[in-house]
Design an enzyme around this catalytic site. Sequence first.
Site, PDB file in Angstrom:
ATOM      1  CE  LYS A   1      -3.886  -2.314   2.258  1.00  0.00           C
ATOM      2  NZ  LYS A   1      -4.564  -2.793   3.328  1.00  0.00           N
TER       3      LYS A   1
ATOM      4  CD  GLN B   1      -3.656  -4.399   6.486  1.00  0.00           C
ATOM      5  OE1 GLN B   1      -3.879  -3.208   5.785  1.00  0.00           O
ATOM      6  NE2 GLN B   1      -4.037  -5.575   5.894  1.00  0.00           N
TER       7      GLN B   1
ATOM      8  CG  ASP C   1      -9.439   0.192   4.881  1.00  0.00           C
ATOM      9  OD1 ASP C   1      -9.323  -0.096   3.678  1.00  0.00           O
ATOM     10  OD2 ASP C   1      -8.859   0.259   5.782  1.00  0.00           O
TER      11      ASP C   1
HETATM   12  N1  GUN Z   1      -7.173  -6.673   6.006  1.00  0.00           N
HETATM   13  C1  GUN Z   1      -7.433  -7.175   5.159  1.00  0.00           C
HETATM   14  N2  GUN Z   1      -7.794  -6.297   4.152  1.00  0.00           N
HETATM   15  C2  GUN Z   1      -7.924  -5.207   4.604  1.00  0.00           C
HETATM   16  C3  GUN Z   1      -8.268  -3.928   4.124  1.00  0.00           C
HETATM   17  O1  GUN Z   1      -8.873  -3.623   2.758  1.00  0.00           O
HETATM   18  N3  GUN Z   1      -7.975  -2.808   4.896  1.00  0.00           N
HETATM   19  C4  GUN Z   1      -7.543  -2.797   6.082  1.00  0.00           C
HETATM   20  N4  GUN Z   1      -7.562  -1.833   6.843  1.00  0.00           N
HETATM   21  N5  GUN Z   1      -7.210  -4.122   6.637  1.00  0.00           N
HETATM   22  C5  GUN Z   1      -7.232  -5.307   5.600  1.00  0.00           C
END
Ligand code: GUN
Length: 285
Positions: free
Chosen positions: A53, A97, A120
């Site tokens: 990311k 996350q 998100d």
């Molecule tokens: N863990 C797995 N996929 C995601 C996501 O799209 N966003 C976040 N914040 N955590 C995740």
Amino acid sequence: MTAQLIDGNALSRQLRAEVAQRASTLKTQGTTPGLAVILVGDNSASQVYVRNKVKACEDAGFHSVLEKYDASMTEAELLARVEALNNDPSIHGILVQLPLPKHIDDHKVIETISPAKDVDGFHVASAGALMVGEVGFKACTPYGCMKMLESIGMKDLRGKHAVVIGRSNIVGKPMAMMLLAANATVTITHSGTADLAAMTRQADVVVAAVGKRNVLTADMVKPGAVVIDVGMNRNDEGKLCGDVDFGGVKEVAGFITPVPGGVGPMTITMLLVNTMEAAERASVG
Ligand code: GUN
């Protein structure tokens, strides 16, 4: 019949180039899009995700901050960090996350993120905005699936029946809402659905988001249907695979997304799109 692939890597490249262009325009107006990513603990999959990311942000010309904390971080400490980022004008998007260590309440953390920075799309306000058709941030994975449908000329799904398999808050439920907003008739199913195959066989679009291999097999698919595979699993050889029996289903479907190289890259792409949008909204006040 062999299905056409919907290439998530190629579509991502195109969308990320558009985002980079928008970022460069916004920079000339004095705002650099900024994303803060918080990782608590040392979950190895999460470490890879957050690295990807942050790298994608850098490639798009964004400002990005990765904050890594020990698994012993308290919930109060994490909430205080989120609040500080809510008040930081250089940060337009905040991503914590998941999963978080067990002693931290995910929901409380997500609800502490300002909805204006919830890139998100997990905040109750974002989910609610999607539900009632107001402006908000869309959850990245289902948003990416919608872009994949759009890329094959299926932006408006009027008259189409879409079946979603899976009902998680981060994929299945928002996916169903987005399909509905695109005028599809939507059925949400899950592992407890009786005669799932009878439902999926009627579908023009099937989205599999369960997290289990071979949830969708060739006998469950209407010839020519569009199959979107959100799954990320490992097969017996340890190779990445989705929820769909790709080898069988590709002989029946009209379009199919591969794993890897399908929905996966689109999730990060849509995070960039959301962060870009957040920065543009902030810059116009
Ligand atoms: N863990 C797995 N996929 C995601 C996501 O799209 N966003 C976040 N914040 N955590 C995740």
